[in-house]
Design a protein around this motif. Structure first.
Motif, mmCIF file in Angstrom:
data_model
loop_
_atom_site.group_PDB
_atom_site.id
_atom_site.type_symbol
_atom_site.label_atom_id
_atom_site.label_comp_id
_atom_site.label_asym_id
_atom_site.label_seq_id
_atom_site.Cartn_x
_atom_site.Cartn_y
_atom_site.Cartn_z
ATOM 1 N N ASN A 30 14.917 2.270 -8.177
ATOM 2 C CA ASN A 30 14.481 1.980 -6.812
ATOM 3 C C ASN A 30 13.042 1.470 -6.787
ATOM 4 O O ASN A 30 12.714 0.545 -6.047
ATOM 5 N N PHE A 31 12.176 2.070 -7.595
ATOM 6 C CA PHE A 31 10.777 1.650 -7.635
ATOM 7 C C PHE A 31 10.659 0.214 -8.147
ATOM 8 O O PHE A 31 9.918 -0.597 -7.586
ATOM 9 N N LYS A 32 11.396 -0.102 -9.210
ATOM 10 C CA LYS A 32 11.351 -1.462 -9.756
ATOM 11 C C LYS A 32 11.888 -2.468 -8.746
ATOM 12 O O LYS A 32 11.386 -3.586 -8.653
ATOM 13 N N GLU A 33 12.896 -2.064 -7.985
ATOM 14 C CA GLU A 33 13.445 -2.955 -6.966
ATOM 15 C C GLU A 33 12.416 -3.214 -5.868
ATOM 16 O O GLU A 33 12.262 -4.347 -5.404
ATOM 17 N N GLN A 34 11.684 -2.177 -5.465
ATOM 18 C CA GLN A 34 10.619 -2.365 -4.476
ATOM 19 C C GLN A 34 9.533 -3.293 -5.016
ATOM 20 O O GLN A 34 9.039 -4.168 -4.304
ATOM 21 N N LEU A 35 9.171 -3.097 -6.279
ATOM 22 C CA LEU A 35 8.159 -3.944 -6.908
ATOM 23 C C LEU A 35 8.639 -5.391 -6.978
ATOM 24 O O LEU A 35 7.893 -6.322 -6.659
ATOM 25 N N ALA A 36 9.884 -5.595 -7.360
ATOM 26 C CA ALA A 36 10.441 -6.947 -7.445
ATOM 27 C C ALA A 36 10.484 -7.606 -6.066
ATOM 28 O O ALA A 36 10.156 -8.791 -5.923
ATOM 29 N N ASN A 37 10.864 -6.857 -5.046
ATOM 30 C CA ASN A 37 10.892 -7.408 -3.687
ATOM 31 C C ASN A 37 9.493 -7.772 -3.205
ATOM 32 O O ASN A 37 9.314 -8.760 -2.489
ATOM 33 N N LEU A 38 8.495 -6.998 -3.601
ATOM 34 C CA LEU A 38 7.118 -7.327 -3.250
ATOM 35 C C LEU A 38 6.691 -8.621 -3.950
ATOM 36 O O LEU A 38 6.015 -9.461 -3.353
ATOM 37 N N VAL A 107 -0.315 -1.902 -4.971
ATOM 38 C CA VAL A 107 -0.803 -0.544 -4.771
ATOM 39 C C VAL A 107 0.327 0.326 -4.227
ATOM 40 O O VAL A 107 0.990 -0.044 -3.258
ATOM 41 N N SER A 108 0.528 1.477 -4.860
ATOM 42 C CA SER A 108 1.490 2.450 -4.371
ATOM 43 C C SER A 108 0.754 3.388 -3.421
ATOM 44 O O SER A 108 -0.132 4.132 -3.829
ATOM 45 N N THR A 109 1.105 3.319 -2.146
ATOM 46 C CA THR A 109 0.411 4.095 -1.122
ATOM 47 C C THR A 109 1.381 5.055 -0.445
ATOM 48 O O THR A 109 2.575 5.063 -0.743
ATOM 49 N N SER A 110 0.863 5.818 0.496
ATOM 50 C CA SER A 110 1.720 6.696 1.285
ATOM 51 C C SER A 110 2.638 5.887 2.202
ATOM 52 O O SER A 110 3.629 6.400 2.703
ATOM 53 N N LYS A 111 2.326 4.625 2.401
ATOM 54 C CA LYS A 111 3.143 3.725 3.223
ATOM 55 C C LYS A 111 4.102 2.895 2.373
ATOM 56 O O LYS A 111 4.731 1.974 2.867
ATOM 57 N N GLY A 112 4.187 3.187 1.084
ATOM 58 C CA GLY A 112 5.055 2.440 0.177
ATOM 59 C C GLY A 112 4.254 1.496 -0.698
ATOM 60 O O GLY A 112 3.021 1.528 -0.707
ATOM 61 N N LEU A 113 4.944 0.635 -1.422
ATOM 62 C CA LEU A 113 4.271 -0.357 -2.259
ATOM 63 C C LEU A 113 3.724 -1.467 -1.374
ATOM 64 O O LEU A 113 4.457 -2.048 -0.574
ATOM 65 N N LEU A 114 2.437 -1.756 -1.537
ATOM 66 C CA LEU A 114 1.791 -2.771 -0.710
ATOM 67 C C LEU A 114 0.908 -3.660 -1.571
ATOM 68 O O LEU A 114 0.343 -3.204 -2.564
ATOM 69 N N PRO A 115 0.755 -4.928 -1.173
ATOM 70 C CA PRO A 115 -0.274 -5.748 -1.813
ATOM 71 C C PRO A 115 -1.651 -5.275 -1.357
ATOM 72 O O PRO A 115 -1.779 -4.647 -0.297
ATOM 73 N N ALA A 119 -2.882 -3.207 2.157
ATOM 74 C CA ALA A 119 -3.404 -1.842 2.053
ATOM 75 C C ALA A 119 -4.815 -1.773 2.627
ATOM 76 O O ALA A 119 -5.166 -0.816 3.325
ATOM 77 N N ARG A 120 -5.613 -2.793 2.358
ATOM 78 C CA ARG A 120 -6.972 -2.842 2.890
ATOM 79 C C ARG A 120 -6.944 -2.932 4.409
ATOM 80 O O ARG A 120 -7.710 -2.268 5.106
ATOM 81 N N LYS A 121 -6.017 -3.740 4.935
ATOM 82 C CA LYS A 121 -5.887 -3.908 6.380
ATOM 83 C C LYS A 121 -5.472 -2.595 7.055
ATOM 84 O O LYS A 121 -5.957 -2.256 8.127
ATOM 85 N N LEU A 122 -4.562 -1.847 6.394
ATOM 86 C CA LEU A 122 -4.104 -0.568 6.943
ATOM 87 C C LEU A 122 -5.082 0.569 6.676
ATOM 88 O O LEU A 122 -4.936 1.658 7.227
ATOM 89 N N GLY A 123 -6.047 0.333 5.797
ATOM 90 C CA GLY A 123 -7.039 1.353 5.486
ATOM 91 C C GLY A 123 -6.510 2.479 4.613
ATOM 92 O O GLY A 123 -6.955 3.614 4.736
ATOM 93 N N VAL A 124 -5.554 2.152 3.727
ATOM 94 C CA VAL A 124 -5.001 3.172 2.833
ATOM 95 C C VAL A 124 -5.276 2.794 1.381
ATOM 96 O O VAL A 124 -5.244 1.627 1.010
ATOM 97 N N GLY A 125 -5.563 3.787 0.595
ATOM 98 C CA GLY A 125 -5.736 3.601 -0.838
ATOM 99 C C GLY A 125 -4.501 4.108 -1.552
ATOM 100 O O GLY A 125 -3.492 4.427 -0.931
#
Length: 133
Positions: A30-38, A107-115, A119-125
């Protein structure tokens, strides 16, 4: 057994782009699929499909690679940052800017995988998985 399946996926993509393969198969998760979709959403990969090959017990992700007009590589560099032996966590303020914004840090965040931009726009690390340009 692989100790770092994400690094294996990135290495398969790197090797396939350098030899100008059309597709590359990666063992699915599932993680690799999320990464591939990103990677598809960011324009580095043309498509991703989860499938099961004949006689194989597990699913694979078939990534369709993307090239420029003269078959130049779209992915010039892809590198694993956070590894099992050395995790790399960053705050939103310290997210890396890759190639002055021309590349992407995944970046793997609490909101999921993000570019990194999102992540910077949402203010999450979070954990910096890989960088590519």
């Amino acid at each position: 057994m692989l100790s770092d399946p994400i690094a294996d996926m990135l290495t398969r993509i790197r090797n396939a782009t350098r030899t100008h393969k059309e597709t590359v198969d990666v063992p699915a998760s599932n993680f690799k699929e999320q990464l591939a979709n990103l990677l598809v959403a960011e324009g580095y990969v043309a498509g991703v499909e989860r499938t099961r090959l004949d006689g194989q017990p597990a699913d694979v992700l078939r990534l369709t690679l993307k090239y420029g007009a003269k078959r130049e590589q779209v992915i010039k560099h892809i590198e694993r940052i956070s590894r099992p032996g050395r995790r790399a966590y960053v705050s939103a303020e310290n997210l890396p800017r890759i190639q002055r914004g021309m590349g992407v840090a995944v970046v793997s965040t609490s909101k999921g995988l993000l570019p990194d931009r999102e992540a910077r726009k949402l203010g999450v690390g979070g954990e910096v998985i890989c960088v590519l340009w």
